[in-house]
Design an enzyme around this catalytic site. Structure first.
Site, PDB file in Angstrom:
ATOM      1  N   THR A  92       0.875  -1.173   0.000  1.00 40.73           N
ATOM      2  CA  THR A  92       0.000   0.000   0.000  1.00 40.73           C
ATOM      3  C   THR A  92       0.908   1.217   0.000  1.00 40.73           C
ATOM      4  O   THR A  92       2.030   1.160   0.509  1.00 40.73           O
ATOM      5  CB  THR A  92      -0.904   0.035   1.247  1.00 40.73           C
ATOM      6  OG1 THR A  92      -0.065   0.099   2.385  1.00 40.73           O
ATOM      7  CG2 THR A  92      -1.782  -1.183   1.324  1.00 40.73           C
ATOM      8  N   GLU A 135      -5.683  -3.983  -0.076  1.00 37.38           N
ATOM      9  CA  GLU A 135      -5.942  -5.094   0.861  1.00 37.38           C
ATOM     10  C   GLU A 135      -7.182  -5.904   0.502  1.00 37.38           C
ATOM     11  O   GLU A 135      -7.430  -6.942   1.089  1.00 37.38           O
ATOM     12  CB  GLU A 135      -6.127  -4.536   2.283  1.00 37.38           C
ATOM     13  CG  GLU A 135      -4.863  -3.977   2.905  1.00 37.38           C
ATOM     14  CD  GLU A 135      -4.670  -2.492   2.599  1.00 37.38           C
ATOM     15  OE1 GLU A 135      -5.170  -2.020   1.551  1.00 37.38           O
ATOM     16  OE2 GLU A 135      -4.014  -1.803   3.401  1.00 37.38           O
ATOM     17  N   LYS A 143     -13.128  16.852  11.941  1.00 38.64           N
ATOM     18  CA  LYS A 143     -13.933  16.716  13.160  1.00 38.64           C
ATOM     19  C   LYS A 143     -14.169  18.085  13.754  1.00 38.64           C
ATOM     20  O   LYS A 143     -13.285  18.690  14.341  1.00 38.64           O
ATOM     21  CB  LYS A 143     -13.225  15.794  14.149  1.00 38.64           C
ATOM     22  CG  LYS A 143     -13.252  14.358  13.661  1.00 38.64           C
ATOM     23  CD  LYS A 143     -12.599  13.385  14.617  1.00 38.64           C
ATOM     24  CE  LYS A 143     -12.683  11.986  14.013  1.00 38.64           C
ATOM     25  NZ  LYS A 143     -11.570  11.124  14.315  1.00 38.64           N
ATOM     26  N   TRP A 149     -18.699  14.937  12.437  1.00 41.35           N
ATOM     27  CA  TRP A 149     -17.820  14.643  11.313  1.00 41.35           C
ATOM     28  C   TRP A 149     -18.272  15.380  10.055  1.00 41.35           C
ATOM     29  O   TRP A 149     -19.446  15.297   9.673  1.00 41.35           O
ATOM     30  CB  TRP A 149     -17.805  13.136  11.033  1.00 41.35           C
ATOM     31  CG  TRP A 149     -17.125  12.334  12.091  1.00 41.35           C
ATOM     32  CD1 TRP A 149     -16.550  12.813  13.237  1.00 41.35           C
ATOM     33  CD2 TRP A 149     -16.943  10.916  12.115  1.00 41.35           C
ATOM     34  NE1 TRP A 149     -16.029  11.782  13.965  1.00 41.35           N
ATOM     35  CE2 TRP A 149     -16.253  10.599  13.311  1.00 41.35           C
ATOM     36  CE3 TRP A 149     -17.287   9.880  11.252  1.00 41.35           C
ATOM     37  CZ2 TRP A 149     -15.902   9.298  13.650  1.00 41.35           C
ATOM     38  CZ3 TRP A 149     -16.945   8.581  11.595  1.00 41.35           C
ATOM     39  CH2 TRP A 149     -16.253   8.296  12.778  1.00 41.35           C
TER      40      TRP A 149
HETATM   41  P1  ADP Z   1      -3.647   3.675  -0.216  1.00 47.87           P
HETATM   42  O1  ADP Z   1      -4.211   4.879  -0.933  1.00 47.87           O
HETATM   43  O2  ADP Z   1      -3.896   3.665   1.267  1.00 47.87           O
HETATM   44  O3  ADP Z   1      -2.289   3.263  -0.589  1.00 47.87           O
HETATM   45  P2  ADP Z   1      -5.173   2.037  -2.002  1.00 47.87           P
HETATM   46  O4  ADP Z   1      -4.461   2.540  -3.174  1.00 47.87           O
HETATM   47  O5  ADP Z   1      -5.405   0.596  -1.839  1.00 47.87           O
HETATM   48  O6  ADP Z   1      -4.485   2.433  -0.675  1.00 47.87           O
HETATM   49  O7  ADP Z   1      -6.505   2.872  -1.878  1.00 47.87           O
HETATM   50  C1  ADP Z   1      -7.621   2.425  -1.170  1.00 47.87           C
HETATM   51  C2  ADP Z   1      -8.453   3.576  -0.739  1.00 47.87           C
HETATM   52  O8  ADP Z   1      -8.853   4.386  -1.832  1.00 47.87           O
HETATM   53  C3  ADP Z   1      -9.746   3.144  -0.085  1.00 47.87           C
HETATM   54  O9  ADP Z   1      -9.552   2.751   1.237  1.00 47.87           O
HETATM   55  C4  ADP Z   1     -10.579   4.401  -0.232  1.00 47.87           C
HETATM   56  O10 ADP Z   1     -10.293   5.342   0.773  1.00 47.87           O
HETATM   57  C5  ADP Z   1     -10.120   4.971  -1.540  1.00 47.87           C
HETATM   58  N1  ADP Z   1     -11.076   4.617  -2.593  1.00 47.87           N
HETATM   59  C6  ADP Z   1     -11.017   3.620  -3.470  1.00 47.87           C
HETATM   60  N2  ADP Z   1     -12.062   3.637  -4.314  1.00 47.87           N
HETATM   61  C7  ADP Z   1     -12.833   4.688  -3.951  1.00 47.87           C
HETATM   62  C8  ADP Z   1     -14.067   5.254  -4.424  1.00 47.87           C
HETATM   63  N3  ADP Z   1     -14.731   4.749  -5.465  1.00 47.87           N
HETATM   64  N4  ADP Z   1     -14.537   6.332  -3.780  1.00 47.87           N
HETATM   65  C9  ADP Z   1     -13.899   6.864  -2.725  1.00 47.87           C
HETATM   66  N5  ADP Z   1     -12.737   6.401  -2.250  1.00 47.87           N
HETATM   67  C10 ADP Z   1     -12.204   5.311  -2.846  1.00 47.87           C
END
Ligand code: ADP
Length: 544
Positions: free
Chosen positions: A184, A329, A438, A443
Site C-alpha cells: 500500500t 488489501e 472533526k 464529522w
Molecule cells: P492507499 O491509498 O492507502 O495506498 P489504495 O491505493 O489501496 O491504498 O486505496 C484504497 C483507498 O482508496 C480506499 O480505502 C478508499 O479510501 C479509496 N477509494 C477507493 N475507491 C474509492 C471510491 N470509489 N470512492 C472513494 N474512495 C475510494
C-alpha cells in the site's frame, strides 16, 4: 461427508492456460514509452510466460522467492507476471512513481531477488540498486536494440527468454500459496505488503466478472489504464484473459490525446482508471471536439468519482460510468455501484444519487459499520462508521507481520474508510478515517465538499482538509485548482456551495493553488497538503 467433486487447485496459471487454449488468437496490444505499438496474442504471451518460468528457474528462483517488476502495462510485463506466478514465485509489483527511498524500503522489506523493469525507469534503477543488496540481476522489458544506456549490468528481456523452451510444468502447489505482493502506498506509516494467494486472485477474478461488477466478456476490447503495479490492476490482469477479451496495454502515456487515440484505433469498448485520467481525457475531447465510436462503459475507482465526470460521459458521449470501491488489501474490488431492481426503477435524476455512492457488495464478502468501540452501527444511509470487511479476497495480515493483528474479534478487516450503508445495501464513503474533519464533535465529509466544489465550472480539482481551530477543534478549508484560463473568487465558491452543503460544513477559507498535489496513484495527497499548510492560520474566528 466430503463432496465428490474434483479438487482442482485454483491457481492463476490455469487462467492464462485457458486464454491460450480457447482464445489463443485474441490480441494483446502494447504501446511503449515512445508510442510504438506492438501486437501479441494470448497464445504468444502464454508461450513467453513459460519461457520466463524457465529463465527464472535458470537464475535459481524457487517457489516463494520474490521477483519484482517496476513497469507500466505491456505484454512483456504480463508474461513476466504469469511466468513468475506459474512456477510458484511471488510477483512483486513496484510502483515507479514512488520516491526512491520508498521503493528502496519496499524492495528491501520484500527481499526481492530479481528486478524486471521498464527501460524508461533506467535512471531510477541505477539509483535503486546500491540501496537494495538483495537484487541479483536486472532485466529490462525490451529487445537488445532498446536496452537503455546505464551503468547497471542489465540484460534485455527478449534476450533473457530467447533460448528458453516454451514448455514448463506449472502449478502443482497449494492454491493458498503466495502469488503476488503489492505494497500500500503508505499514506499512513510505512508501506505495508499485501500478499495475495493464487486462490484469492482466482476467486477475485470470478467475482469481478459478474454482470453486476466489471462484466467483461469475450466481445470486449479492454483498455487497462490502471497500472499493473496498482492492486492487480483491479484484477483485470486475470479477468480479461479469463474471458478472452482483447487487451490494450497503454504503457506510460496517460495524457488525454494518447488515451483517446488508443481507444479509437483499437476499438476499445471498456476501460478502467482513476478519476484524474478520465478528467484529462474529457478535457482533451472537449477542447478538440472529439467523439467516441466504440467505448460503451468505464469503471472509475481509487477515489470518489465527481458527478461532473459521470454526467459528461453519459450526456455528452453516451458512455456509462460505473463506480467501484476497493483497496490494495481487498484485491481490490469490494463494492460496485450498479443499480439493483428498485434503483433501476427510479428516474435518471434519482439514480444519480446511487451512482455517486461506492456501491453494493460483491458476493463472497461481508461488510459492517462500527463505531470507535467496535459496536455495530445501523445501515440507515445516515450514520457514518468505520467500514469493516471480510472474505476470501481480503487481507488477513501484512507481509512480515507489519502492523500486527489487523482483524477484529469477528475476523473483519478495518478498511480505514468511514462510510454509510443505506437500506438498499449501497455503501457510500464519506472519508478516510484520518481525513475526516472533526468539527465540534461532528464529522464533516471532506470528499463530499470536494465533489460538490468540482461541479463548479471553473474548478479543475478541489481538496478539503481540516485545520486546527481553538473552538471547534477542526474546521474545513477548501483548496481549489482552477481550469486553465478560468477564474473564480473565494466568494464565488462560497456562493456555489451555499445551499448544497450544510451551513456548518461551509469551508472557513478558500485557497487557490496552482496545482493540487497528487500521490503516485493519482489520488489527492492530503499528507502533502497538510505539510504545505503548516503554520497556516484561519483568516477569521468562526461561529456556527
Ligand atoms: P492507499 O491509498 O492507502 O495506498 P489504495 O491505493 O489501496 O491504498 O486505496 C484504497 C483507498 O482508496 C480506499 O480505502 C478508499 O479510501 C479509496 N477509494 C477507493 N475507491 C474509492 C471510491 N470509489 N470512492 C472513494 N474512495 C475510494
Amino acid at each position: 461427508m466430503d463432496g465428490l467433486m474434483q479438487n482442482v487447485p485454483l491457481t492463476v496459471d490455469r487462467i492464462i492456460d485457458h486464454a491460450a487454449a480457447w482464445h489463443g488468437a485474441r490480441e494483446i496490444v502494447s504501446r511503449d514509452a515512445e508510442g510504438r505499438v506492438s501486437r501479441s496474442t494470448y497464445a504468444g504471451v502464454h508461450a513467453d510466460a513459460k519461457r520466463v518460468s524457465n529463465a527464472l528457474a535458470a537464475e535459481g528462483i524457487k517457489p516463494g522467492d520474490r521477483v519484482a517488476t517496476m513497469a507500466w502495462n505491456g505484454a512483456r510485463h504480463l508474461a513476466a507476471w504469469y511466468g513468475a506466478a506459474g512456477m510458484g514465485a511471488v510477483l512483486h509489483t513496484l510502483n515507479p512513481r514512488l520516491f526512491l527511498e520508498q521503493i528502496a524500503y519496499i524492495a528491501n522489506h520484500a527481499g526481492d531477488r530479481l528486478l524486471l523493469a521498464d527501460p524508461a525507469t533506467a535512471e531510477l534503477v541505477e539509483q535503486l540498486l546500491p540501496q537494495v543488496p538483495s537484487i541479483e540481476k536486472v532485466i529490462f522489458f525490451c529487445g537488445a536494440a532498446s536496452l537503455p544506456q546505464t551503468s547497471v549490468a542489465a540484460i534485455a528481456f527478449d534476450d533473457w527468454i530467447a533460448g528458453q523452451p516454451a514448455e514448463h510444468a506449472w502449478g502443482g502447489f497449494d492454491e493458498n500459496a503466495a502469488c503476488g505482493l503489492c505494497y500500500t502506498s503508505g499514506t499512513t506509516g510505512n508501506p505495508k505488503g499485501v500478499l495475495y494467494s493464487h486462490r484469492s486472485n482466482y476467486i477475485h477474478a470470478l467475482m469481478t466478472l459478474q454482470r453486476d461488477a466489471l462484466a467483461l466478456s469475450a466481445r470486449d476490447t479492454v483498455l487497462l489504464v490502471v497500472p499493473m503495479y496498482h492492486a492487480n490492476a483491479w484484477g483485470v490482469v486475470y479477468s480479461a484473459p479469463a474471458v478472452g477479451a482483447k487487451l490494450v496495454l497503454p504503457g506510460q502515456r496517460m495524457d488525454g490525446e494518447s488515451i483517446y487515440n488508443l481507444i479509437e484505433e483499437e476499438g476499445v469498448t471498456y476501460s478502467a482508471a482513476v478519476p484524474t485520467v478520465w478528467q484529462m481525457l474529457l478535457q482533451y475531447m472537449q477542447e478538440n471536439g472529439k467523439r467516441f465510436t466504440t467505448l460503451e462503459r468505464v469503471t472509475i475507482g481509487g477515489s470518489a468519482c465527481p458527478e461532473s465526470i459521470i454526467r459528461t460521459f453519459r450526456d455528452d458521449y453516451g458512455v456509462d460510468v460505473i463506480q467501484g470501491w476497493g483497496m490494495t488489501e481487498t484485491s481490490p474490488l469490494g463494492t460496485v455501484s450498479v443499480p439493483n431492481a428498485s434503483v433501476a426503477a427510479k428516474s435518471d435524476a434519482e439514480q444519480m444519487a446511487y451512482k455517486l455512492k461506492q456501491g453494493r457488495l460483491l458476493c463472497g464478502l461481508e461488510m459492517k459499520l462500527v463505531d470507535d468501540a467496535g459496536n455495530r452501527l445501523p445501515h440507515d444511509g445516515r450514520t457514518p462508521g468505520r467500514l469493516m470487511v471480510k472474505g476470501p479476497t481480503i487481507a488477513a495480515a501484512y507481509f512480515g507481520g507489519e502492523g500486527g493483528d489487523v482483524l477484529d474479534a469477528e475476523g473483519f478487516f478495518d478498511t480505514g474508510d468511514v462510510s454509510t450503508i443505506d437500506g438498499e445495501g449501497y455503501m457510500q464513503i464519506t472519508d478516510r478515517a484520518k481525513d475526516v474533519v472533526k468539527s465540534g464533535g461532528e464529522w464533516i465529509s471532506s470528499i463530499e465538499i470536494e465533489n460538490i466544489a468540482m461541479g463548479h465550472d471553473a474548478v479543475a480539482n478541489a481538496a478539503v482538509v481540516g485545520v486546527a481551530h481553538p473552538k471547534w477543534d477542526e474546521r474545513p478549508i477548501l483548496l481549489c485548482q482552477l481550469k486553465p484560463g478560468a477564474s473564480a473568487s473565494a466568494d464565488d465558491l462560497r456562493a456555489y456551495l451555499d445551499g448544497r452543503i450544510a451551513k456548518w460544513w461551509m469551508p472557513d477559507d478558500v485557497l487557490f493553488v496552482g496545482e493540487i498535489p497528487l500521490g503516485p496513484t493519482g489520488k489527492i495527497d492530503k499528507k502533502a497538503i497538510r505539510a504545505g499548510l503548516e503554520g497556516y492560520k484561519l483568516p477569521f474566528e468562526v461561529t456556527r
